[in-house]
Design an enzyme around this catalytic site. Structure first.
Site: not given
Ligand code: ARG
Length: 485
Positions: A172, A293, A299, A306
């Site tokens: 979980h 970024s 970043k 992804e």
């Protein structure tokens, strides 16, 4: 009937689409319909399979005396020339000739005349295209199996270096029990091993020959289909001509196997993304797999995992497309089936690129100077360990400890819940509670409890087959290394 004065196809123009069929057609296709019905701009990638299939067919026709040996020789010569034209990028693909099959056949006829026109004896594009797709896919499956092996080797490599690195295992997404990072990596090896097995199983049903089914009913010529299958290295011959030309379940099955494989990649991606977030800091992936970024200079984004997670949706979408394509098609061949190619091709491209990039991102690249792999994921063992020490990951071990002292498991479970409550109140780990405080929960608790509550103690105790004890992980590692050697 309307007059044909304006629309009459020119008989000198071999490459008008009307001419591709017959004199029966009284007007040429509109440009829109030509574009709509053509597949040449995507199916030309099957050109090698098309030539290979045609040569095997021609060889058999000559052996059976259906065409002359001289025809076969001319076809071989013409096909060799076409092959070099295509390889050199000099072959002129024509939209007017609809697909890869008609383009190659028309060029053959230009090159070798009547022999080229004899090639299509006892054959239809229906069994031809089914054969081409199968030949093409068979070879792609072999490449995919190789890439799946590379990816497994990368994961095994990382696993081997990290058997004793401990991170929290989750259920979980809540800290559950400590596990070996090597064990965690080997979980993915199991998944990709099954994916490879599935691919090879699908291959058995892909590698069967439709050629000889002709348009749908078989043919009047004395074909030797087994001979063609043998020439093409196929495992058998489709036993029903109607099924042979219309079945695409092999493509659906392949795409289903590819979807599952992408789902496994996607799960791994999700973990990589979480692990490299600042809040976890468990791993780093090499800069060449990340992007920055345009606004936030600090970043480093995990674009590759992804995208892989995103592309999983794309492949699953292709599976939906293909399976829906089949639904409602009466026997035998229908033009619907031309729509099998783009989803199938894109599935293969996406899967291959993804597997290739993941094998390198995880395991790195071989440095030719040292022979060792470099530039794979970097593991931050301290961060993993610190996280495993939070969240009472060894609470179950305390319960198991009490069971060994004679307490029924359910009572032990309850006792430990109280201990965790106290530790939480004090803001400490279970191992930081003094022995006397632990003994207040159960007098059987002794000093050896601290060994049981340590991360190493917790791992070592899980020494059952498939468990996370380093001894078990090393045994699994050895099996995988031997299998993949
Ligand atoms: N381009 C077609 C396809 O991909 C080849 C078969 C066409 N057959 C036909 N009868 N129109 O399916």
């Amino acid at each position: 009937m309307s007059s044909n004065t304006t629309a009459q196809p020119s008989h000198n123009q071999l490459d008008t689409k009307a001419q591709a069929w017959s004199a029966l057609f009284s007007e040429p296709m509109s440009d829109l319909v030509k574009r709509y019905t053509s597949s040449v701009f995507f199916d030309q990638r099957m050109w090698k399979a098309d030539i290979t299939g045609s040569l095997a067919h021609a060889e058999m026709l000559a052996a059976q005396g259906v065409i002359g040996q001289d025809d076969y020789a001319a076809i071989q010569k013409g096909m060799a020339q076409i092959k070099s034209e295509i390889e050199a990028g000099q072959f002129e693909w024509k939209l007017d000739l609809e697909d890869v099959h008609l383009n190659i056949e028309a060029r053959l006829t230009v090159l070798v005349g009547d022999a080229g026109k004899r090639l299509h004896t006892g054959r239809s594009r229906n069994d031809q295209v089914a054969t081409d797709v199968r030949l093409w896919l068979r070879d792609e499956i072999d490449l995919i199996a190789g890439l799946l092996k590379e990816l497994q080797l990368s994961l095994v490599d990382v696993a081997g270096k990290n058997v004793d690195v401990i991170l929290p295992g989750f259920t979980h997404l809540q800290v559950a029990q400590p596990v070996s990072f090597g064990h965690h990596m080997l979980a993915y090896v199991e998944m990709f091993k099954r994916d490879a097995e599935r691919m090879l199983d699908v291959r058995k049903r892909v590698n069967v020959l439709p050629l000889g089914s002709a348009a749908l009913a078989g043919t009047t010529y004395p074909l030797d289909r087994e001979r063609v299958a043998k020439t093409l290295g196929m495992d058998g011959v489709c036993q029903n001509s109607l099924d042979g030309v219309s079945d695409r379940d092999f493509a659906i099955e392949f795409t289903a196997a590819a979807s599952l494989c992408m789902v496994h990649v996607s799960r791994l991606s999700e973990e990589l993304i979480i692990w490299m977030s600042q809040n976890f800091g468990f791993i780093k992936i090499a800069d060449r797999f990340t992007t920055g970024s345009s606004i936030m200079p600090q970043k480093k984004n995990p674009d590759v995992p992804e995208l892989a997670r995103g592309k999983t949706g794309r492949v699953v979408g292709h599976l939906m497309g293909l399976i829906t394509l089949m639904k409602g098609q009466p026997l035998a061949y229908n033009k619907d089936n031309q729509e099998d190619k783009e989803p199938l091709f894109d599935t293969v491209d996406t899967l291959k690129d993804t597997l290739r990039i993941f094998a390198e991102m995880i395991g790195g690249q071989v440095n030719p100077a040292t022979g060792a792999k470099e530039g794979g994921i970097t593991v931050n063992a301290e961060a993993m360990r610190a996280a495993a020490l939070k969240g009472y990951a060894t609470a179950t071990d305390l319960a198991d400890y009490l069971v060994k002292k004679g307490l029924p498991f359910r009572d032990a479970h309850e006792t430990v819940a109280h201990a965790v409550k106290l530790a939480t109140l004090k803001g400490v780990d279970l191992t930081e509670l003094p022995l006397v405080e632990l003994q207040a929960f159960n007098p059987h608790i002794e000093a050896d409890v601290f060994e049981a509550l340590s991360l190493e103690g917790s791992l070592n105790a899980r020494n059952t087959l498939g468990g996370t004890a380093p001894a078990q992980v090393r045994a699994q590692l050895a099996k995988h290394q031997a299998r993949l050697a």
